[in-house]
Write an enzyme that holds these catalytic residues in place. Sequence first.
Site, PDB file in Angstrom:
ATOM      1  CE1 TYR A  95      -3.353   2.752   0.373  1.00 24.14           C
ATOM      2  CE2 TYR A  95      -2.048   3.433   2.398  1.00 24.14           C
ATOM      3  CZ  TYR A  95      -3.010   3.811   1.307  1.00 24.14           C
ATOM      4  OH  TYR A  95      -3.676   5.008   1.526  1.00 24.14           O
TER       5      TYR A  95
ATOM      6  CG  HIS B 213      -4.862  14.411  -0.860  1.00 26.04           C
ATOM      7  ND1 HIS B 213      -4.772  13.647  -2.189  1.00 26.04           N
ATOM      8  CD2 HIS B 213      -5.225  13.391   0.187  1.00 26.04           C
ATOM      9  CE1 HIS B 213      -5.115  12.448  -1.699  1.00 26.04           C
ATOM     10  NE2 HIS B 213      -5.473  12.030  -0.538  1.00 26.04           N
TER      11      HIS B 213
ATOM     12  CG  ASN C  76      -0.900   9.073   5.397  1.00 27.64           C
ATOM     13  OD1 ASN C  76      -1.288   8.048   5.985  1.00 27.64           O
ATOM     14  ND2 ASN C  76      -1.730   9.955   4.723  1.00 27.64           N
TER      15      ASN C  76
ATOM     16  CE1 TYR D 162     -20.124  27.396  47.253  1.00 29.48           C
ATOM     17  CE2 TYR D 162     -20.928  26.612  45.237  1.00 29.48           C
ATOM     18  CZ  TYR D 162     -20.956  26.647  46.586  1.00 29.48           C
ATOM     19  OH  TYR D 162     -21.821  25.944  47.274  1.00 29.48           O
TER      20      TYR D 162
ATOM     21  NE  ARG E 292     -16.736  28.074  50.203  1.00 32.02           N
ATOM     22  CZ  ARG E 292     -18.017  28.176  50.222  1.00 32.02           C
ATOM     23  NH1 ARG E 292     -18.577  29.426  50.190  1.00 32.02           N
ATOM     24  NH2 ARG E 292     -18.770  26.960  50.322  1.00 32.02           N
TER      25      ARG E 292
ATOM     26  CG  PHE F 258      -3.291   7.595   9.594  1.00 34.29           C
ATOM     27  CD1 PHE F 258      -4.734   7.616   9.824  1.00 34.29           C
ATOM     28  CD2 PHE F 258      -2.853   6.601   8.937  1.00 34.29           C
ATOM     29  CE1 PHE F 258      -5.506   6.842   9.456  1.00 34.29           C
ATOM     30  CE2 PHE F 258      -3.647   5.634   8.452  1.00 34.29           C
ATOM     31  CZ  PHE F 258      -5.125   5.421   8.721  1.00 34.29           C
TER      32      PHE F 258
ATOM     33  CD  GLU G  88      -9.199   8.329   4.245  1.00 31.36           C
ATOM     34  OE1 GLU G  88      -9.837   9.502   4.523  1.00 31.36           O
ATOM     35  OE2 GLU G  88      -8.438   8.098   3.550  1.00 31.36           O
TER      36      GLU G  88
END
Length: 495
Positions: free
Chosen positions: A52, A82, A194, A277, A280, A325, A409
């Site tokens: 791959y 991309h 990646n 609050y 304190r 990744f 994905e």
Amino acid sequence: MFKYGIDKLTVNKVIAIAKGTLKALITSDAVKAINECRRKVEVMANSNVATYGINTGFGPLCDVQITPAETSKLQENLLITHAVGVGNPIDKKLSKIMMICKVHALCQGFSGVRLELIERIIYFIENDLLPIVPEQGSVGASGDLAPLSHLFLPLLGEGEFWQEGEIIPAKEVLKKHNLAPLTLMAKEGLGLINGTQFILAHAILGLNKMEYVLDLADVAGAMTLEGYSGNVSPFKDELHQIRPFKGNLKVAERMRMLLKDSENADDNSFPRVQDPYSIRCIPQVHGASRNAYAHLFELAEIEMNSVTDNPIVLSETEAISGGNFHGQPLAMALDYTSIAASELGNIADRRCYLLLEGKHGLPRLLTAAGGLNSGFMIPQYTTAALVTENKSLCFPPSADSVPTSLGQEDHVSMGSISGRKFNQILGNIDKILAIELMYAAQAMDFRRPNTFSSIIEENFKIIRNKVDKLEEDRVLKDDINALISMVKNQEFTVR
């Protein structure tokens, strides 16, 4: 000197390398690891066995094998296709941090890119050649594909750089530096894009900022307590030792330090059993935020010393296509720490409100001439608006997932959005704390001639050097902006 791929990166070291105060280089040990991994990739690229990303297509096209002759075109197409990010460019500091973290990962010898490629990225870092990277477009799994593609397009002579505040085509900048565009070889495009470096860079930048913000929140809280003439007993060590969260113990200790030797704190003119609050419970609330910060800090330092591209090259015959990744480990922690940062603003706004109520010797709205004058009524509207904006930014993107890549994905982290929101929230905290500091200084003026601890007196003086006590109404915009600038530039003494 820092050795890429060999030494351990830390948040402070990344920032120092980015600023140029720490020299970083590739040593012979890293060169050996890089070259050996490259040799393994070349063996696989010329094999008939499909591996791959080395001799196959990507994502849902992982079953399409690519010939050695097509390898270079495949890798370059990867970056080009991309690079589809949108929105405004990220801060230049983020671009540089991304490159530093990527170089460190590539130098560990599991990614298979050539030494020449890494050396070119280092040249970019050292010469402030910072690529334009759009802020939107990453889903935070399969790595930060779009941002990293934009980051490394200039290696090919594509994309753009920042140059003296202008956006300049990469080809022009490379020519000016006598650099020829590089040709990518097997695995290199995938090794570049990646990874989680976009998410990680936002975590690093936010952590670097939040360390100061946490300390300043304690200072602002202590100054408000002094202005309110509050009770210091809730910060006793004995109380916190029986519920010993690390953050709580730290904040209680700091509050004791910030209030030490205060004449005002010992003044019993306005005695009471307990405070609201927001005063304190400062150790419990600020402490919880510190606990979240520490968790993200730990995870970010693991990530910056990890290899997060894909596939991971282990031998001449094994390149594992796993999920290093995936941004979820950082995404979830970023969302948690965003809530923690937001709470610093939430409690600060409540303290601002307390100072306006006209209790315990303070005039309403912190003005002795109320009626004709509105005093400090309206800046608290601003803190209220900022607090609500931060609350809206606390929705956790890591709880969402939109499948991509034809379902390959099918679960993504959205960590890039988590990182961006974390830094947006911190930017709003700067503004909220600036207004609290303005309020606190005004309230402290009404406690004179009492004196405060040395560190509180020092910070009071820092404020008064830029912002005068409000005697009658004036335009407060300049005062607020001056204090915001001082917070951003870390001009207050916090330790």
